[in-house]
Design a protein around this motif. Structure first.
Motif, mmCIF file in Angstrom:
data_model
loop_
_atom_site.group_PDB
_atom_site.id
_atom_site.type_symbol
_atom_site.label_atom_id
_atom_site.label_comp_id
_atom_site.label_asym_id
_atom_site.label_seq_id
_atom_site.Cartn_x
_atom_site.Cartn_y
_atom_site.Cartn_z
ATOM 1 N N LEU A 1 0.830 -1.212 0.000
ATOM 2 C CA LEU A 1 0.000 0.000 0.000
ATOM 3 C C LEU A 1 0.862 1.258 0.000
ATOM 4 O O LEU A 1 0.563 2.237 -0.687
ATOM 5 N N ILE A 2 1.950 1.238 0.785
ATOM 6 C CA ILE A 2 2.845 2.405 0.849
ATOM 7 C C ILE A 2 3.502 2.643 -0.504
ATOM 8 O O ILE A 2 3.541 3.773 -1.011
ATOM 9 N N LEU A 3 4.009 1.582 -1.112
ATOM 10 C CA LEU A 3 4.694 1.726 -2.409
ATOM 11 C C LEU A 3 3.717 2.181 -3.496
ATOM 12 O O LEU A 3 4.040 3.044 -4.308
ATOM 13 N N CYS A 4 2.514 1.604 -3.489
ATOM 14 C CA CYS A 4 1.508 2.015 -4.485
ATOM 15 C C CYS A 4 1.094 3.475 -4.258
ATOM 16 O O CYS A 4 0.864 4.218 -5.218
ATOM 17 N N GLY A 5 1.005 3.894 -2.988
ATOM 18 C CA GLY A 5 0.652 5.279 -2.689
ATOM 19 C C GLY A 5 1.706 6.249 -3.177
ATOM 20 O O GLY A 5 1.400 7.284 -3.786
ATOM 21 N N TYR A 6 2.996 5.902 -2.936
ATOM 22 C CA TYR A 6 4.078 6.807 -3.337
ATOM 23 C C TYR A 6 4.193 6.900 -4.859
ATOM 24 O O TYR A 6 4.231 8.003 -5.422
ATOM 25 N N VAL B 1 -2.573 15.044 -5.536
ATOM 26 C CA VAL B 1 -1.144 14.837 -5.221
ATOM 27 C C VAL B 1 -0.916 14.981 -3.712
ATOM 28 O O VAL B 1 -0.319 14.087 -3.085
ATOM 29 N N PRO B 2 -1.377 16.071 -3.067
ATOM 30 C CA PRO B 2 -1.146 16.165 -1.610
ATOM 31 C C PRO B 2 -1.788 15.008 -0.839
ATOM 32 O O PRO B 2 -1.212 14.509 0.132
ATOM 33 N N ALA B 3 -2.967 14.565 -1.281
ATOM 34 C CA ALA B 3 -3.657 13.471 -0.584
ATOM 35 C C ALA B 3 -2.862 12.176 -0.682
ATOM 36 O O ALA B 3 -2.778 11.411 0.292
ATOM 37 N N LEU B 4 -2.274 11.896 -1.833
ATOM 38 C CA LEU B 4 -1.489 10.668 -2.003
ATOM 39 C C LEU B 4 -0.224 10.714 -1.151
ATOM 40 O O LEU B 4 0.168 9.712 -0.535
ATOM 41 N N TYR B 5 0.434 11.865 -1.095
ATOM 42 C CA TYR B 5 1.629 11.987 -0.253
ATOM 43 C C TYR B 5 1.265 11.859 1.228
ATOM 44 O O TYR B 5 1.966 11.213 2.007
ATOM 45 N N GLU B 6 0.134 12.485 1.621
ATOM 46 C CA GLU B 6 -0.305 12.397 3.011
ATOM 47 C C GLU B 6 -0.676 10.957 3.372
ATOM 48 O O GLU B 6 -0.350 10.467 4.469
ATOM 49 N N TYR B 7 -1.351 10.268 2.458
ATOM 50 C CA TYR B 7 -1.738 8.862 2.635
ATOM 51 C C TYR B 7 -0.491 8.006 2.863
ATOM 52 O O TYR B 7 -0.429 7.187 3.798
ATOM 53 N N THR B 8 0.526 8.218 2.032
ATOM 54 C CA THR B 8 1.769 7.434 2.152
ATOM 55 C C THR B 8 2.458 7.741 3.471
ATOM 56 O O THR B 8 2.931 6.829 4.171
ATOM 57 N N SER B 9 2.497 9.021 3.849
ATOM 58 C CA SER B 9 3.149 9.410 5.113
ATOM 59 C C SER B 9 2.436 8.793 6.311
ATOM 60 O O SER B 9 3.079 8.299 7.246
ATOM 61 N N GLN B 10 1.105 8.829 6.295
ATOM 62 C CA GLN B 10 0.332 8.277 7.416
ATOM 63 C C GLN B 10 0.569 6.778 7.553
ATOM 64 O O GLN B 10 0.707 6.258 8.672
ATOM 65 N N GLU C 1 10.231 12.507 5.998
ATOM 66 C CA GLU C 1 10.824 13.836 5.772
ATOM 67 C C GLU C 1 11.053 14.075 4.274
ATOM 68 O O GLU C 1 10.820 15.177 3.773
ATOM 69 N N GLN C 2 11.517 13.027 3.574
ATOM 70 C CA GLN C 2 11.769 13.180 2.138
ATOM 71 C C GLN C 2 10.460 13.409 1.375
ATOM 72 O O GLN C 2 10.403 14.203 0.436
ATOM 73 N N LEU C 3 9.396 12.713 1.787
ATOM 74 C CA LEU C 3 8.092 12.925 1.140
ATOM 75 C C LEU C 3 7.651 14.376 1.296
ATOM 76 O O LEU C 3 7.134 14.991 0.358
ATOM 77 N N SER C 4 7.875 14.939 2.486
ATOM 78 C CA SER C 4 7.494 16.320 2.739
ATOM 79 C C SER C 4 8.285 17.281 1.865
ATOM 80 O O SER C 4 7.737 18.241 1.315
#
Length: 1273
Positions: free
Chosen positions: A1121-1126, A1141-1150, A1164-1167
């Motif tokens: 799920l994390i890899l597919c989200g990123y 785009v922000p929702a997908l990055y937030e989803y991956t971070s969460q 941190e890199q995602l941010s």
């Protein structure tokens, strides 16, 4: 997800009964229908106003609205049920309510103090001040503003002098209050009224924005005065050119000190004044009906520079003859209006935004109903014409393609409760009224030709013209009679009921049978072939009065009835029994409609504001629609377009709906060449509970008969005819015409409607020239075109304009001379050859363009300044004009004057430039249609210049997948990639029980389908036997063979094949461990790209859900799920899906935060990546730093350039339409969702359908992180 899709909205007009029903603030304006407030907002991208929201909390007539001067998001409204509401317009929600205003507020205004107070007054006062928030909320009475001797029409606070206010009274006087000064009540009556009891109400009242004491006041009969509120004297009385003229409304022009405008009450004349003169500077007749309200926007709209804007498809005329062509300047040639936009509301409900500087309509919504719409019906021989009957006393006819009114009845009928079209092409409508009996309106002649008065002054609730016997009309009334008569008035039968009769309906199978619904709770059936006045059958069962009754068009002897008991009952005439009771509505049922193709589909509308769709086989409610803001009265569909429904309501709107999602597999059964028995059947088969839908009506049978006669082109015709039957209006016929043109169809076979839509580039000039010639023919015609038709001069001017835009300068000159406009003719004529004139006219053109003056157009055309002219048109938003100019240039009709021998090389270069210009304009026009929610028309624009890939992309981005698949199939080899992608998305849509086989059939239409079929089989959740059967159908190895093949592929180092065969085996979890390790290894390296890792991630995402969510796979599932989200986030950047785009990055971070995983990704890199993307691409962000530029450059290398065709956000039909069910908040943004909503698997979390579609295209897993796939297609 909702199964009924909103595809069209006919907005209400502005009510003509109360004064303060129009307001504006910043980039918004608002007007009131009777029960709803319509808010329009400027679309900055296209520089045009669009309907943003409909506020409809009020249950009684809205009496006044007022915008907060300090906060443009706050807005107050009052209504006749003593209710005052504060709204937040941006968030579309109520902020506060005052439920008892102690009288009906006649006028409302925000107080001069901070923006927390609203003042309101009714009749003779007092003035109340409501502080709705803060430390001391509550209602107080103004100390002095009470005990008036005459009713109050309206009041105004002074905009700068704290606490000063003025009231206007019905006796023509003013009352002025100012802190610290003596109260002045009932002063400054017009001189002619002094000493009399006559009344002359104050019709408008506005303080001079540049003075503390001066104000403009108009009385209905005594005109306008500028008065001094301190000295109590009249400074100027303004004189009208005619004693018959009277002022209804006025407004100051903020951009021009001392200037104001007025609107006449009897006729739509806009007059321009300056306080320094007692006579008008100028006047324009804008409409044939009088003004009701005026408001000037405080700041002029910013003109967009060198950008595409909305195509003003009709710059100065409305869809009907009610609008008047643009005014020419009066004799006072030195005068020029300052830039400014006036919101104009008219007595007939029309609303427009008039550009005073350019002297043209920027927007005109003509002829809307202003009250409850009780009935709506499609014209029998034309599915594009819809008639509506209203409380406002009129019947209006609408073109459902343009959503514009094309005819209106004479009016003054009291309430029109019901209407019925004459059969066939007779072009007559029968109407039933509250006090004037019934009538027949001849639409073409524009007049009432017959009246029926047999019911006396009793209201007639229903009228029904027999379609089996066109000479018979039935009416039912409050007098308890259902009367059958001939159209010439001869009474055939009078059926007496014990109480009022509300509904009647002719049987569609027996011309002599009619059913009625009565206040005594019973349904009756009468047989006209006998002389008896007694019913054949009486059906008893409802617990309250019966309103409408409807016979089934497909099942003989079956009828339904709707009642005030909230139920719909189904009756079987042959069994003499009620066979089903449909319960679910919470208020009386009004609208009823059987579908004319699927025998079990029944739709009902209710006073509970909802529309319900029923499966009458088992009584299931298939869908509930909440989009109307008040009681739903009428429902209708057209036999030849059976899955497009219209509804009408007390909210004064008509809405169009597509019912196609209810029977969606049917069109794909046609596309995949399924046998006819899966498409067309008999009613007995279709009525078996749980069986898939079948077509049983006349239209489907007719299509099949026509196809049986064909020898050639059968598939193309089959797909076209059925898709036109299934799809709503809005361009599908236009699209199919263009497909036929591209496939080489003879021009003579194109229908007449083709020339009214988007035409192929090779036809544009041909058809426009023909149109100009038709307009010119009026010179030889003795008579014009009938009531409301354009005059001879108007037609000649229109013809001249067309010839001009086609570069046919000589014809233009001849027509202009005939019209007496010599100056234009002479200035254009020399442009053919004279070098000096070319330079002179270029200078003149530049000067006119700088003034934004359309008089520049002839100069540019005569001198061949094509690019300048196209830029001029696109900058003003007139994209259709720009398109015509560019096409005319491409065909050589417009060229610069030749002062030297012809240079063919230069001509070739010019032609290439013009072709490029034409494609650019078409693309901009397509994007405007797309952003307006019309993806089918956007596709038409691309097809017009043979850009098939972009046309397909428009349909896919608009989620019109079935139509796109049909069009792509017919176009064949010209769009293989788009068609394949579309079929793949459709296959994903149907990867569910019971349509797995349909999904497989769709994938088998794609040439290179091996991997796609493997994904389908991997995701299939059946038993081992069922899985092996599907494998065999898809020509894939069995479960056991796949296991062996996976091990063999692994030993050979073929990782992709190993993952694929593991997924297809009985132990698919093995695929995840291998595949995820590979992806993590790639991401840990420096040179990976999205295209390296995405295919294997997508393949793994098709693992069976029951396997993926097993507890033992928790860690590997989290990593997937994390890899597919990123990777989904990167794909969203590639495809420009900015909203997710922000929702997908937030989803991956969460997911990274919450779950124990080992992946080469850091929060941190995602941010950092997300901030870099925002800074480098989003217009409202701060300029990017050097580090952010480097980071985004690295991101772009990983993403790599993509296929640009499918770039851009998805935007489905209906996304731009406000509805009353917009109550869901997006779990991505926290904001209210406008348009279609997609509910996630928890049944509570919601996102917009557009976001869901984009998410699913880049990341198949749910945003909730559960491991379930989402399927919003």
């Amino acid at each position: 997800m909702a199964k009924v899709k909103q595809v069209g909205l006919l907005a209400a007009g502005c009510q003509p009964w109360n004064k303060d029903v129009c307001a504006a603030s910043g980039d918004r304006f608002a007007y009131c229908a009777t029960l709803a407030i319509y808010i329009y907002q400027l679309d900055q991208q296209y520089n045009e106003f669009k309907l943003r929201s409909i506020m409809s909390e009020h249950k009684k007539t809205i009496t006044a609205i007022s915008w907060c001067s300090d906060n443009p998001d706050l807005f107050a409204s009052a209504s006749a049920d003593n209710l005052l509401i504060i709204w937040n317009v941006a968030e579309q929600k109520t902020v506060a309510r005052l439920d008892n205003t102690k009288g009906v507020p006649a006028s409302v205004s925000w107080c001069w103090n901070p923006a927390d107070g609203v003042a309101f007054v009714s009749q003779r006062g007092p003035l109340y001040i409501w502080v709705y928030r803060g430390p001391d909320p509550g209602v107080t009475v103004h100390k002095e503003a009470h005990s008036f001797l005459s009713d109050i029409c309206l009041f105004r606070w002074h905009p700068t002098k704290k606490g000063k206010l003025v009231f206007g009274h019905t006796d023509g006087s003013l009352s002025i209050f100012q802190p610290g000064s003596k109260t002045q009540k009932h002063v400054l009556r017009p001189e002619s009224l002094e000493g009399t009891d006559e009344e002359d109400p104050v019709s408008a009242l506005e303080w001079d924005p540049l003075s503390i004491d001066y104000l403009l006041v108009s009385n209905l009969h005594n005109g306008i005065r500028l008065v001094d509120s301190e000295a109590l004297v009249c400074i100027t009385s303004f004189c009208f050119p005619s004693a018959a003229a009277s002022v209804q409304c006025l407004a100051w022009v903020p951009s021009a000190p001392g200037m104001f405008i007025t609107g006449d009450s009897q006729i739509g004349v806009l007059r321009v004044w300056n306080v320094s003169r007692s006579t008008p500077l100028d006047s324009f007749k804008l409409k044939k009906t009088g003004f009701h309200a005026l408001h000037v926007l405080s700041s002029p709209l910013a003109k967009k520079a060198q950008r595409s804007c909305s195509p003003s498809r009709s710059q100065h005329t409305s869809s009907t003859s009610e609008a008047v062509p643009p005014p020419t300047l009066s004799q006072n040639h030195s005068f020029s209006l300052p830039p400014g936009h006036a919101v104009c509301c008219f007595m007939d409900g029309g609303v427009g935004l008039y550009d005073m500087g350019s002297k043209k309509w920027d927007f005109l919504r003509d002829l809307g109903h202003v009250e409850t719409i009780f009935d709506c019906k499609f014209k029998p021989d034309d599915p594009n014409l819809l008639a509506t009957a209203s409380f406002d006393g009129t019947i209006k006819i609408w073109d459902t393609n343009t959503l514009k009114a094309v005819y209106t009845s004479p009016g003054n009928e009291g309430v029109v409760y019901s209407l019925s079209w004459a059969p066939g092409d007779l072009n007559c409508i029968a109407g039933a009224t509250s006090r004037n009996g019934a009538f027949i309106w001849d639409v073409r002649k524009g007049k009432i030709i017959t009246r029926f008065n047999e019911h006396g002054k009793n209201g007639i609730f229903c009228i029904s013209w027999s379609h089996k016997d066109s000479k018979r009309i039935a009416t039912c009334s409050a007098d308890g009679f259902c009367i059958i008569r001939t159209i010439d008035g001869k009474i055939l039968h009078k059926y007496k009921h014990p109480a009022a009769v509300f509904g009647c309906d002719w049987s569609q199978n027996n011309k002599d049978m009619i059913a009625t619904g009565c206040e005594d709770k019973n349904v009756r059936v009468y047989y006209l072939a006998t002389s008896s006045d007694q019913p054949l059958k009486v059906f008893i069962g409802h617990l309250a009065k019966v309103f409408h009754v409807r016979w089934s068009p497909l099942r003989e002897g079956i009828l339904c009835s709707g009642s005030d008991d909230g139920t719909v009952r189904i009756w079987d005439y042959t069994q003499d029994a009620c066979i089903n009771v449909l319960s679910g509505h919470t208020a009386p049922v009004r609208g009823l409609m059987w579908n004319t193709e699927v025998p079990y589909l029944l739709i009902s509308g209710s006073w509970d504001y909802t529309i319900r769709v029923w499966d009458t086989r088992d009584g299931t409610c298939l869908d509930t629609v909440y989009d109307h803001g008040a009681d739903v009265y009428g429902l209708t569909c057209h036999q030849s377009r059976p899955f497009t429904m219209a509804s009408c309501s007390r909210d004064s709107t008509v809405r169009l709906w597509s019912l196609t999602p209810l029977i969606s597999p049917l069109l794909l059964n046609i596309l995949t060449n399924q046998p006819w028995e899966k498409i067309i059947g008999n009613t007995d088969t279709a009525m078996v509970p749980g069986s898939p839908p079948l077509l049983c009506g006349k239209v489907s049978r007719d299509i099949k008969q026509e196809l049986d006669k064909l020898n050639l082109d059968i598939k193309a015709k089959k797909l076209r005819w059925f898709s036109e039957c299934f799809l709503p209006p809005g361009g599908s016929s236009n699209l199919w015409d263009l497909v036929s043109v591209i496939n080489g169809q003879d021009d003579s076979l194109l229908p007449p409607s083709y020339s009214k839509g988007v035409m192929h580039m090779k036809h544009l000039l041909k058809f426009k020239t023909s149109e100009a010639q038709e307009l010119t023919i009026v010179k030889m015609s003795k008579f014009g075109g009938g009531i409301g038709a354009p005059s001879k001069e108007e037609r000649l001017k229109e013809a001249a304009d067309i010839h001009l835009r086609l570069g046919q300068i000589q014809r233009y000159c001849e027509l202009m001379v005939e019209l007496g406009q010599w100056e234009k003719a002479l200035s254009v004529a020399p442009g053919v050859s004279m070098k000096y004139w070319k330079k002179l006219m270029q200078r003149r053109a530049d000067q006119l363009m700088a003034e934004d003056n359309d008089d520049a157009i002839p100069y540019c055309i005569a001198t061949g300044e094509i690019k300048k002219l196209v830029t001029f048109f696109t900058g003003k938003g007139q994209l259709l004009e720009a398109l015509l100019i560019a096409q005319a240039a491409c065909e050589g009709n417009i060229h610069a004057p030749q002062s030297s021998p012809v240079n063919h090389t230069t001509n070739d270069v010019d032609n290439r430039q013009y072709q490029s210009l034409l494609h650019k304009v078409c693309k901009e026009l397509a994007e405007w249609y797309f952003q307006d929610g019309c993806c089918v028309l956007a596709a038409c624009c691309h097809l017009a210049v043979d850009n098939i890939e972009l046309a397909m992309a428009s349909l896919i981005r608009g989620n019109e997948l079935e139509l796109a698949a049909c069009v792509g199939t017919v176009l064949g080899e010209t769009a293989p990639q788009s068609t394949a992608y579309c079929l793949e998305l459709l296959a994903r849509k149907y990867m569910t029980t019971p349509t797995w086989e349909l999904s497989a059939d769709l994938l088998q239409m794609i040439p290179d389908n091996y991997i796609l079929l493997a994904k389908l089989c991997a995701f299939y959740p059946g038993s081992d036997t069922e899985i092996n059967q599907l494998h065999e159908r898809c020509r894939l190895p069995s479960l056991e063979e796949c296991k062996a093949l996976a091990e063999a592929a692994m030993s050979e180092g073929d990782l992709f094949s190993a993952v694929k065969f593991h997924l297809l085996s009985s132990e698919p979890e093995n695929a995840l461990r291998i595949g995820i390790d590979h992806v993590k290894e790639q991401l840990a390296g420096p040179d990976w790209t999205v295209d390296i890792v995405q295919p294997i991630l997508e393949l793994m995402s098709y693992i069976r859900t029951d396997c993926l969510i097993m507890a033992k796979l928790t860690e590997v599932r989290s990593e997937l799920l994390i890899l597919c989200g990123y990777i989904g986030g990167l794909l969203a950047i590639r495809r420009q899906y900015c909203s997710i785009v922000p929702a997908l990055y937030e989803y991956t971070s969460q997911l990274l935060k919450r779950r124990e995983v080992c992946v080469p990704l850091k929060i941190e890199q995602l941010s950092v990546e997300l901030d870099a993307w925002r800074a480098c691409t989003q217009p409202n962000s701060n300029p990017p730093s050097e580090c952010q530029r480097e980071e985004f450059s690295c991101l772009k290398k990983r993403i790599q350039p993509a296929d640009s065709v499918l770039q851009g956000a998805d935007y489905v039909t209906g996304s731009n339409m406000p509805s009353h069910s917009d109550v869901e908040l997006s779990c991505f943004t926290g904001h209210k969702i406008q348009g279609p909503v997609f509910l996630l698997e928890d049944g509570k979390s919601a996102i917009s359908l557009n976001d869901a579609l984009m998410w699913a295209k880049v990341n198949p897993f749910s945003p909730l992180g559960t491991g379930l796939r989402i399927n919003p297609f």
